[in-house]
Write an enzyme that holds these catalytic residues in place. Structure first.
Site, short mmCIF file in Angstrom:
data_model
loop_
_atom_site.label_atom_id
_atom_site.label_comp_id
_atom_site.label_asym_id
_atom_site.label_seq_id
_atom_site.Cartn_x
_atom_site.Cartn_y
_atom_site.Cartn_z
N GLU A 328 18.86 6.92 37.27
CA GLU A 328 20.26 7.48 37.74
C GLU A 328 21.11 6.16 37.93
O GLU A 328 22.35 6.26 37.41
CB GLU A 328 20.21 7.86 39.08
CG GLU A 328 19.16 9.32 39.38
CD GLU A 328 19.73 10.32 38.35
OE1 GLU A 328 20.99 10.40 38.06
OE2 GLU A 328 18.73 11.32 37.94
N HIS A 416 19.89 16.81 28.53
CA HIS A 416 18.59 16.16 28.56
C HIS A 416 17.70 16.47 27.40
O HIS A 416 16.94 15.42 26.74
CB HIS A 416 17.81 16.52 29.75
CG HIS A 416 18.53 16.31 30.96
ND1 HIS A 416 19.54 16.93 31.52
CD2 HIS A 416 18.67 15.39 32.05
CE1 HIS A 416 19.87 16.42 32.59
NE2 HIS A 416 19.38 15.15 33.14
#
Length: 522
Positions: A328, A416
């Site tokens: 992140e 993703h």
């Protein structure tokens, strides 16, 4: 008017205290004030007073054995003077023994600025980073700076800002030269009171750790004093604090424990960026970003200025393993390189993959003592986010449903999944196609063209990748990454004999990203 009173008025002395009641034997403080005021009135050279100075007495402090310290500041042509203050020291009998001050000559300053207040405010805002909820507490005002570099002093604008930094209030004062527009100095009313500390962290994923915390007032905070901007707390944005500097209970469901894992991982990524990739903080300019735990979702996300972390689907673990935290915050690195984070679906796929790469680099970065999480090329394998095991594989993306090889469909895939091709490329660049070291989490990796690739090691692969991102622009695609990474590899060509360049090229060929016109040659 008495002669002494006339002298005081001529000196421009503004007496701030009511005259003491006369006594047969004046107290030491009274003797000190009288002696100090008299010195100012009769010996202006001792305090380097100019005809435009006004002197103001601030107060008196008593020291050892009757010593008294009488403090003053000054204005110049009605403007506040920084560095023009001084202290007159007297003994118990009221005799002046010293004058202590930093000003070395009388002030002589032109008070008409060449720079507007608006321009000074723009400079102040531009150079103030990491301040949240920014507000102007005091608008730019003209002051005089009496410094040693310029004995006559200089005219400046002072602006006072207000906001929060690293979870604590911040009120920075910024002085901008009123003639040149350059910043002269700054200081913060609040952060000077915060001191570094070492906290005991009972993490869930990383065992017992010592982490960097801060101490302010009467409590400690999960705010890293060595890595500005890195802090952790709840989803309301408030940084966790406590009185004992011991954090967490080691439980997978405890939020304070989740923050200890987050603080440890963020510091580790920061150090990796510095030591391996030559980058100063997550933003490249010496700052990191806050983290929030307690997200009520089976997820984690990056939201421009902070990272938030939830839990796994079983509710037994917080999603704060090293590679998840570093993933992140890796989005922050991607965002803070040229081109930002805007672009097509293909751009977002490369963003997701880049975050996986930063998470993996952080896992492999050396640490002492070693983390219980043995480094690998899997993503979130400790968290069991949506069931047992990892959510992505870099050495063989297809084992978890992502493409190993580039095709015309990849640019339109869910990001993703679409990032699997760059993940595979990075593994081949770092470890090669046949490391034959599955025991140490370096398994063999299939290539799409059937050819072997020789890797350059994960640290050098990371260096090449970082220099590639520094060439990024909006609407970044696989073809652009291939071209830029070959350019980046040339940085080391004179020392590695083009080995890095060859590995980059072979790895792209091995995942079927085609050669581009005008590619760099080595």
């Amino acid at each position: 008017m008495r002669r002494e009173s006339a002298a005081l008025a001529a000196a421009g002395l503004i007496v701030a205290f009511t005259a003491p009641v006369a006594r047969a034997e004046p107290a030491p403080r009274t003797l000190a004030v009288n002696a100090a005021d008299h010195l100012i009135a009769t010996q202006p050279g001792r305090i380097h007073r100019s005809p435009h100075d006004q002197i103001r007495r601030l107060g008196v402090v008593s020291g050892a054995r009757g010593t008294q310290y009488v403090a003053y500041d000054r204005t110049y042509a009605g403007l506040k003077v920084y560095g023009g203050d001084f202290v007159v020291v007297t003994d118990k009998t009221g005799q002046v023994t010293d004058v202590s001050g930093g000003q070395s000559a009388p002030l002589s300053v032109a008070t008409a600025p060449n720079v507007t207040a608006a321009a000074a405010l723009t400079t102040t805002r531009t150079r103030t980073r990491g301040l949240k909820g920014l507000a102007v507490s005091v608008q730019p005002r003209l002051v005089v700076l009496a410094d040693h570099d310029r004995q006559g002093g200089r005219l400046a604008y002072e602006t006072v800002l207000a906001g929060t930094r690293s979870g604590m209030p911040s009120r920075p004062h910024v002085l901008v030269d009123a003639q040149t527009g350059k910043e002269l100095m700054r200081w913060d009313e609040v952060l000077a009171d915060s001191t570094p500390a070492k906290g005991t962290a009972n993490t869930f994923y990383n065992g017992p750790r010592i982490i960097d915390t801060t101490f302010s007032g009467r409590s400690y905070g999960l705010s890293d004093p060595l890595r500005p901007g890195v802090r952790c707390g709840g989803m309301d944005g408030r940084t966790y604090s406590g009185t004992d500097n011991v954090w967490g209970n080691g439980s997978g469901t405890d939020l304070e424990t989740a923050c200890t894992d987050a603080m440890y991982a963020a510091a580790r990524e920061w150090n990796m960026l510095r030591d391996w990739l030559g980058r100063d903080g997550h933003d490249g300019e010496g700052r990191g970003f806050p983290m929030r735990v307690g997200l009520n979702d089976t997820n984690a996300y990056w939201d421009i200025g902070y990272a938030a972390f939830g839990h796994n689907s079983a509710g037994t673990k917080q999603a704060t393993a090293i590679d998840v935290i570093a993933h992140e915050l890796g989005h922050a690195v991607y965002q803070q390189t040229p081109g930002g984070a805007l672009g097509t679906t293909e751009t977002h796929a490369l963003n997701e993959s880049s975050a996986d790469i930063f998470g993996t680099l952080t896992e492999w970065y050396g640490d002492s003592p070693p983390s219980p999480d043995t480094p690998d090329y899997l993503v979130a394998e400790q968290v069991d986010l949506v069931g047992p095991g990892p959510i992505r594989s870099m050495f063989k993306p297809s084992q978890l449903g992502d493409p190993d090889c580039f095709s015309a469909d990849v640019p339109y895939m869910e990001p993703h999944a679409g990032g699997g091709v760059q993940n595979h490329w990075f593994y081949l660049l770092a470890e090669g196609s046949n490391p034959d070291d599955a025991a140490h989490n370096r398994p063999n990796s299939p290539t799409c063209n059937g050819k072997q690739v020789k890797g350059v090691g994960i640290r050098h692969a990371g260096q090449i990748f970082m220099e590639t991102l520094n060439r990024k622009f909006q609407n970044w695609g696989y073809a652009d990454v291939r071209r830029a990474s070959l350019e980046a590899a040339l940085i080391w060509a004179s020392t590695d004999g083009c080995a890095g360049y060859k590995a980059v090229k072979d790895a792209w060929d091995a995942v079927n990203v085609p050669a581009q016109a005008g590619e760099a040659q080595c």
